[in-house]
Design a protein around this motif. Sequence first.
Motif, short mmCIF file in Angstrom:
data_model
loop_
_atom_site.label_atom_id
_atom_site.label_comp_id
_atom_site.label_asym_id
_atom_site.label_seq_id
_atom_site.Cartn_x
_atom_site.Cartn_y
_atom_site.Cartn_z
N GLY A 126 0.96 -1.20 0.03
CA GLY A 126 0.04 -0.21 0.03
C GLY A 126 1.07 1.21 -0.02
N LEU A 127 0.31 2.14 -0.34
CA LEU A 127 1.07 3.57 -0.51
C LEU A 127 0.31 4.82 0.20
CD1 LEU A 127 3.64 5.05 -1.46
CD2 LEU A 127 2.32 5.43 -3.72
N THR A 128 0.88 5.45 0.81
CA THR A 128 0.10 6.85 1.49
C THR A 128 -0.05 7.71 0.27
OG1 THR A 128 1.00 6.51 3.83
CG2 THR A 128 0.44 8.65 2.94
N THR A 129 -1.25 8.41 0.13
CA THR A 129 -1.34 9.47 -0.71
C THR A 129 -2.19 10.62 0.25
OG1 THR A 129 -3.36 8.75 -1.46
CG2 THR A 129 -1.49 7.76 -2.73
N GLY A 130 -2.95 11.49 -0.72
CA GLY A 130 -3.70 12.33 0.18
C GLY A 130 -4.04 13.63 -0.66
N THR A 131 -3.51 13.70 -1.79
CA THR A 131 -3.71 14.77 -2.59
C THR A 131 -4.01 14.10 -4.14
OG1 THR A 131 -1.18 14.89 -3.31
CG2 THR A 131 -2.10 16.28 -1.47
N LEU A 132 -4.45 14.91 -4.96
CA LEU A 132 -4.79 14.44 -6.39
C LEU A 132 -3.40 13.87 -6.92
CD1 LEU A 132 -7.56 16.74 -7.65
CD2 LEU A 132 -7.81 14.26 -7.42
N ALA A 133 -2.22 14.97 -6.83
CA ALA A 133 -0.98 14.72 -7.58
C ALA A 133 -0.50 13.37 -6.85
CB ALA A 133 -0.11 15.68 -7.05
N THR A 134 -0.55 13.03 -5.55
CA THR A 134 -0.04 11.85 -4.96
C THR A 134 -0.96 10.48 -5.54
OG1 THR A 134 -0.95 12.20 -3.07
CG2 THR A 134 1.14 12.89 -3.23
N VAL A 135 -1.98 10.64 -5.64
CA VAL A 135 -3.03 9.65 -6.26
C VAL A 135 -2.65 9.42 -7.65
CG1 VAL A 135 -5.40 8.94 -6.55
CG2 VAL A 135 -4.84 9.90 -4.54
N ARG A 136 -2.46 10.51 -8.42
CA ARG A 136 -2.47 10.27 -9.68
C ARG A 136 -0.75 9.49 -9.99
NH1 ARG A 136 -4.94 16.27 -11.06
NH2 ARG A 136 -7.15 15.48 -11.62
N GLY A 151 -5.33 10.65 3.08
CA GLY A 151 -5.74 11.45 4.31
C GLY A 151 -4.78 12.43 4.50
N PRO A 152 -5.02 13.29 5.65
CA PRO A 152 -5.98 12.93 6.58
C PRO A 152 -7.54 13.34 6.29
CG PRO A 152 -4.58 15.02 7.08
CD PRO A 152 -4.10 14.62 5.82
N PHE A 153 -8.29 12.45 7.01
CA PHE A 153 -9.80 12.91 6.94
C PHE A 153 -10.12 13.99 7.85
CE2 PHE A 153 -13.94 12.23 8.57
CZ PHE A 153 -14.71 12.45 7.80
N ARG A 154 -9.32 14.35 8.81
CA ARG A 154 -9.48 15.46 9.45
C ARG A 154 -8.17 15.59 10.32
NH1 ARG A 154 -13.48 12.43 12.57
NH2 ARG A 154 -15.12 13.85 11.97
N PRO A 155 -7.82 16.56 10.81
CA PRO A 155 -6.67 16.75 11.87
C PRO A 155 -6.46 15.67 13.01
CG PRO A 155 -7.52 19.10 11.30
CD PRO A 155 -8.78 17.96 10.93
N THR A 156 -5.51 15.20 12.94
CA THR A 156 -5.11 14.15 14.16
C THR A 156 -3.68 14.43 14.81
OG1 THR A 156 -4.61 11.79 14.33
CG2 THR A 156 -4.15 12.59 12.25
N PRO A 157 -3.75 14.13 16.05
CA PRO A 157 -2.40 14.20 16.84
C PRO A 157 -1.43 13.06 16.66
CG PRO A 157 -4.31 13.62 18.32
CD PRO A 157 -4.83 13.99 17.09
N THR A 158 -2.06 11.81 15.96
CA THR A 158 -1.30 10.65 15.76
C THR A 158 -0.25 11.13 14.87
OG1 THR A 158 -3.12 9.45 16.03
CG2 THR A 158 -1.32 8.30 15.03
N LYS A 159 -0.33 11.79 13.43
CA LYS A 159 0.61 11.98 12.73
C LYS A 159 0.44 13.17 11.88
CE LYS A 159 2.22 9.77 8.34
NZ LYS A 159 2.47 8.47 7.45
N ASP A 160 1.36 14.14 11.83
CA ASP A 160 1.08 15.34 11.05
C ASP A 160 1.72 15.45 9.56
OD1 ASP A 160 1.04 17.81 9.97
OD2 ASP A 160 2.60 18.85 11.39
N SER A 161 0.83 15.11 8.81
CA SER A 161 1.43 14.84 7.26
C SER A 161 1.66 16.04 6.55
CB SER A 161 0.32 13.99 6.49
OG SER A 161 -1.12 15.05 6.46
N VAL A 183 -8.09 3.71 0.96
CA VAL A 183 -8.66 3.52 2.45
C VAL A 183 -8.43 4.90 2.91
CG1 VAL A 183 -7.83 2.51 4.62
CG2 VAL A 183 -7.71 1.23 2.52
N ALA A 184 -9.51 5.44 3.54
CA ALA A 184 -9.43 6.65 4.29
C ALA A 184 -8.87 6.57 5.78
CB ALA A 184 -10.89 7.36 4.45
N ILE A 185 -8.08 7.56 5.87
CA ILE A 185 -7.42 7.58 7.32
C ILE A 185 -7.09 9.08 7.85
CG2 ILE A 185 -5.08 7.67 6.42
CD1 ILE A 185 -3.99 5.97 8.83
N GLY A 186 -7.16 9.06 9.21
CA GLY A 186 -6.73 10.36 9.71
C GLY A 186 -7.97 10.92 10.80
N GLY A 187 -7.78 10.51 11.95
CA GLY A 187 -8.83 10.84 12.86
C GLY A 187 -10.35 10.44 12.67
N ILE A 188 -10.51 9.15 11.97
CA ILE A 188 -11.57 8.73 11.84
C ILE A 188 -12.22 7.76 12.97
CG2 ILE A 188 -12.84 6.95 10.47
CD1 ILE A 188 -10.74 7.64 8.28
#
Length: 228
Positions: A126-136, A151-161, A183-188
């Motif tokens: 799997g690969l982390t994305t979160g913007t149209l550029a990274t998804v493309r 992600g992030p879906f919403r701000p989260t203290p777990t990881k500052d992307s 897969v959506a991630i980030g404060g869900i």
Amino acid sequence: MTSERPITMTVTQRAPETLDLRCYLVTSGWDRRTVEVAAAAAAGGAGMIQVRAKDASTAELLELTCTLAVAVHEARPATRVVVDDRADVAFAARRRGAEVHGVHLGQDDLPVAEARALLGPEAIIGLTTGTLATVRGAEEIHHLLDYVGAGPFRPTPTKDSGREPLGVDGCAALVAATRLPVVAIGGITPADVPALAGTGIAGVALVRAIMDAEDPGGIARDVVAAQS
């Protein structure tokens, strides 16, 4: 004087397995409770467990991964285990015979092609994305990947992307930009799942909502049921 030839990499033909990404646990910590929560989540129906322990040493991460893989396999053999960031640790765990199935890479980790060459055609990547550029960018190498995290879906203290929160509309836009499962991630939280399911995502990744729960298996069951 001979000229150097460029190195080429041949990718073995692969047939990706069908993954159950509806409830995807990302762990925190590396103590016994981490292992117990992962096993409980798997028993509750979590289809994917990502072993994430950024403060652990390489040796500690390998031991955690192998121990957790045993517990998860005993709880639910269908659940898949991947390692966060560290393709080398995933390789070492698989070499030991652990039920570890692959790696989840960040944008600054080992490139996907090299991870695929290391782990083989049957591994999950799997690969982390979160913007149209990274998804493309992921879409351009979709044949090497099994899914992308968004992600992030919403701000989260777990990881500052460093990326802007996506919200429901942002997740839908990324789903439309790729043929890969998202897969959506980030404060869900479990309460977010019905709205997210309507975007076409393949599943949700949860950290604190499961790791801090009194009943991790119950949370996993609820998350899966909300997408069934």
